[in-house]
Design a protein around this motif. Structure first.
Motif, PDB file in Angstrom:
ATOM      1  N   ASN A 304       0.871  -1.095   0.126  1.00  0.00           N
ATOM      2  CA  ASN A 304      -0.005  -0.071   0.178  1.00  0.00           C
ATOM      3  C   ASN A 304       0.915   1.189  -0.062  1.00  0.00           C
ATOM      4  OD1 ASN A 304       1.008  -0.405   2.499  1.00  0.00           O
ATOM      5  ND2 ASN A 304      -0.980   0.144   3.593  1.00  0.00           N
ATOM      6  N   ASP A 305       2.138   1.226  -0.480  1.00  0.00           N
ATOM      7  CA  ASP A 305       2.994   2.360  -0.619  1.00  0.00           C
ATOM      8  C   ASP A 305       2.715   2.954  -1.938  1.00  0.00           C
ATOM      9  OD1 ASP A 305       4.931   4.135  -0.564  1.00  0.00           O
ATOM     10  OD2 ASP A 305       6.393   2.921   0.418  1.00  0.00           O
ATOM     11  N   PRO A 306       2.365   4.068  -1.910  1.00  0.00           N
ATOM     12  CA  PRO A 306       2.115   5.021  -3.099  1.00  0.00           C
ATOM     13  C   PRO A 306       3.251   5.323  -3.919  1.00  0.00           C
ATOM     14  CG  PRO A 306       1.454   6.355  -1.358  1.00  0.00           C
ATOM     15  CD  PRO A 306       1.622   5.138  -0.725  1.00  0.00           C
ATOM     16  N   ARG A 307       4.525   5.359  -3.089  1.00  0.00           N
ATOM     17  CA  ARG A 307       5.781   5.669  -3.625  1.00  0.00           C
ATOM     18  C   ARG A 307       6.099   4.966  -4.655  1.00  0.00           C
ATOM     19  NH1 ARG A 307       8.962   6.332   2.185  1.00  0.00           N
ATOM     20  NH2 ARG A 307       8.026   4.490   2.327  1.00  0.00           N
ATOM     21  N   LYS A 308       5.641   3.632  -4.717  1.00  0.00           N
ATOM     22  CA  LYS A 308       5.988   2.737  -5.868  1.00  0.00           C
ATOM     23  C   LYS A 308       5.316   3.330  -7.266  1.00  0.00           C
ATOM     24  CE  LYS A 308       5.709  -2.064  -7.404  1.00  0.00           C
ATOM     25  NZ  LYS A 308       5.101  -3.414  -7.203  1.00  0.00           N
ATOM     26  N   VAL A 396       8.206  10.728   7.545  1.00  0.00           N
ATOM     27  CA  VAL A 396       8.141  10.393   6.047  1.00  0.00           C
ATOM     28  C   VAL A 396       7.162   9.508   5.362  1.00  0.00           C
ATOM     29  CG1 VAL A 396       9.939   9.402   4.362  1.00  0.00           C
ATOM     30  CG2 VAL A 396      10.642  10.930   6.380  1.00  0.00           C
ATOM     31  N   ARG A 397       6.810   8.405   6.229  1.00  0.00           N
ATOM     32  CA  ARG A 397       5.958   7.488   5.858  1.00  0.00           C
ATOM     33  C   ARG A 397       4.382   8.153   5.660  1.00  0.00           C
ATOM     34  NH1 ARG A 397       7.050   2.092   5.906  1.00  0.00           N
ATOM     35  NH2 ARG A 397       5.285   1.421   6.739  1.00  0.00           N
ATOM     36  N   ALA A 402      -1.254   8.055   4.632  1.00  0.00           N
ATOM     37  CA  ALA A 402      -1.859   7.794   5.785  1.00  0.00           C
ATOM     38  C   ALA A 402      -2.010   6.114   6.026  1.00  0.00           C
ATOM     39  CB  ALA A 402      -2.975   8.363   6.270  1.00  0.00           C
ATOM     40  N   ALA A 403      -2.305   5.345   4.983  1.00  0.00           N
ATOM     41  CA  ALA A 403      -2.375   4.223   4.984  1.00  0.00           C
ATOM     42  C   ALA A 403      -1.135   3.119   5.206  1.00  0.00           C
ATOM     43  CB  ALA A 403      -2.999   3.506   3.627  1.00  0.00           C
ATOM     44  N   LEU A 404       0.016   3.733   5.210  1.00  0.00           N
ATOM     45  CA  LEU A 404       1.269   2.751   5.774  1.00  0.00           C
ATOM     46  C   LEU A 404       1.071   2.788   7.279  1.00  0.00           C
ATOM     47  CD1 LEU A 404       4.145   4.378   3.435  1.00  0.00           C
ATOM     48  CD2 LEU A 404       3.240   2.219   3.408  1.00  0.00           C
TER      49      LEU A 404
END
Length: 493
Positions: A304-308, A396-397, A402-404
């Motif tokens: 669930n990391d949008p950074r990907k 940072v996360r 907010a889902a991280l």
């Protein structure tokens, strides 16, 4: 006899983009020396601009500097440059072209910066604010030049003001410890002189926060962890350097105004090409397709990391590249690894009045506040124990999503993961791993010697890392030859 330093003002440029190396035609418009230049405030401002100009050169920052990270487990070099392949596989030698380019451009940064530092005190009619800012910029960039020289080569010559007075530039290497002290000294002076922020007309200049950030990084590489915490916290506490509202904001057309960008390369459409954009974009979309992400990097992102999605283009992803009214799809034939770096794939939308194709107006981050947050978190973990960096890591996360889930009692494993995800493709991974290997926090040889799949192409990447040889690159052989034996080659080369 009074020494004169000659300054060549060169105006570019006919730039050919038909191949991945640009052909430059240099038209010399004038010859200046320290007797007939640096007479006015305008001369100083132009001289400082000449330091910034070096950041636009592909064999200094955008291509050459990126190459020094391709040995890492995040990239396949791609492209058609044998010198890049040698750096990726750690089979380079002292004749490697990138090793040579890197040395020359960094010492040119030192040279231009020192000329400004020496000349400003001689100018009487100069506003105090511009004088202080210009001195700060020159001190910062001299530190930056030595910083990159030290990271890449280790022991390197320090060229002092006395060397300029005596025109004696053929000097032996200083120790890494001495180079670090020189960088520290220049950065402390830069911090004293630079403003905290700028107006729109000076957007992109280095600030007090830029110098604080680089000093924090220096202390981490120097293993001065308490000093890194103290310095980094000054930056973190200053709202002028706050994290951008979203991770994606750092890699958009609007990011030139981001408080998070401590240092960046800013191009100008149809005037100054932003080579980061060109090198990372697939060839079919107007780029060169270098430095392609590996499957292992993609696998490291949490589900669930949008950074990907902000970092990587994966097969099936859609993107507006501005070539027609349709949204284009990233297909397997656009990359040998199945991925490209989305964070540098910035395009003008279709029928934009400003242009079409790759957008060179966005600012490519060279240093972001998030990097400093995570370095301070690391220093706290290593000095105070697991959990001491949780607050900063979670900032940072949470900014990412907010889902991280928040980290709890995070140690180095969690910190290493976070730096890899946050800074992927930004030139930090290889140096981070070497830094941690030197203090036995990771085993870089074991990490690199494992086969790394480059799906869909069936060719594994393995890199044999040898300690201590590969901690530093060789001094360019051409520089050793020119020194008539004054410069000594790094050991193991």
């Amino acid at each position: 006899m009074k020494a004169k330093l000659t300054l060549y003002i060169l105006f570019l440029v006919i730039v050919s983009t038909s191949s991945c190396k640009k052909d430059l035609e240099l038209d010399q418009k004038g010859v200046y020396n320290t007797d007939n230049y640096f007479k006015t405030e305008t001369d100083v401002v132009n001289g400082v601009s000449g330091i910034y100009n070096l950041l636009e050169q592909e064999d200094y920052i955008s291509h050459a500097e990126t190459t020094f990270d391709v040995a890492s487990d995040d990239y396949w070099r791609s492209g058609d440059h044998s010198e890049d392949e040698a750096i990726e596989n750690l089979t380079y030698d002292a004749s490697n072209a990138q090793v040579n380019y890197s040395w020359r451009y960094k010492y040119e940064t030192v040279n231009r910066s020192t000329n400004v530092i020496l000349s400003i005190p001689k100018i009487d009619n100069m506003s105090a604010s511009v004088k202080a800012r210009s001195m700060g910029e020159a001190y910062f960039f001299r530190a930056f030049g030595y910083w990159r020289l030290m990271l890449i080569y280790g022991d390197v010559p320090i060229i002092t003001e006395d060397n300029y007075a005596n025109l004696n530039f053929n000097v032996p290497k200083s120790t890494t410890e001495e180079v670090r002290k020189q960088i520290e000294s220049d950065l402390l002076k830069a911090i004293d002189n630079l403003p905290e922020s700028y107006g729109a007309s000076d957007r992109g200049r280095v600030s007090k926060g830029t110098a604080l950030g680089l000093l924090t990084k220096l202390y981490m590489y120097w293993e001065k962890l308490p000093e890194a915490i103290t310095t980094g916290e000054k930056l973190i506490a200053n709202s002028n350097y706050a994290l951008a509202p979203t991770y994606q904001d750092n890699f958009t057309r609007a990011n030139v105004n981001s408080t998070e960008l401590l240092m960046s390369v800013q191009g100008l459409q149809n005037v100054v090409t932003n080579d980061y954009t060109i090198y990372y974009i697939p060839r079919a979309w107007g780029g060169y397709g270098f430095s392609q992400p590996l499957q292992g990097l993609a696998n490291e992102f949490e589900a669930n990391d949008p950074r990907k999605a902000a970092t990587l283009l994966s097969v099936g992803d859609q993107i507006d590249i501005g070539d027609d009214a349709n949204i284009d799809t990233f297909t397997a034939d656009l990359s040998s690894t199945g991925f490209a770096f989305r964070k540098y794939a910035v395009f003008y939308p279709f029928n934009s009045p400003e242009g079409s194709g790759p957008d060179h107006n966005f600012a490519v981050p060279l240093m972001r506040s998030a990097d400093i947050y995570l370095l301070v978190a690391e220093a706290k973990i290593r000095t105070q124990g697991a959990g001491a960096g949780d607050v900063l890591i979670n900032q940072v996360r949470r900014r990412a999503s907010a889902a991280l889930p928040p980290v709890v009692n995070a140690g180095m494993k969690e910190l290493i993961h976070e730096r890899r995800m946050e800074l992927a493709g930004e030139g930090e991974r290889h140096q981070d791993l070497m830094r941690w290997d030197k203090v036995k926090l990771v085993d870089i040889a074991a990490i690199y010697n494992l086969p790394v799949s480059k799906a869909p192409v069936d060719q594994g990447k393995t890199v044999t890392f040898q300690r201590p040889k590969h901690y530093y690159y060789p001094i360019p052989q051409v520089e050793i030859d020119k020194s008539n034996g004054v410069l000594k080659q790094n050991s193991n080369y």
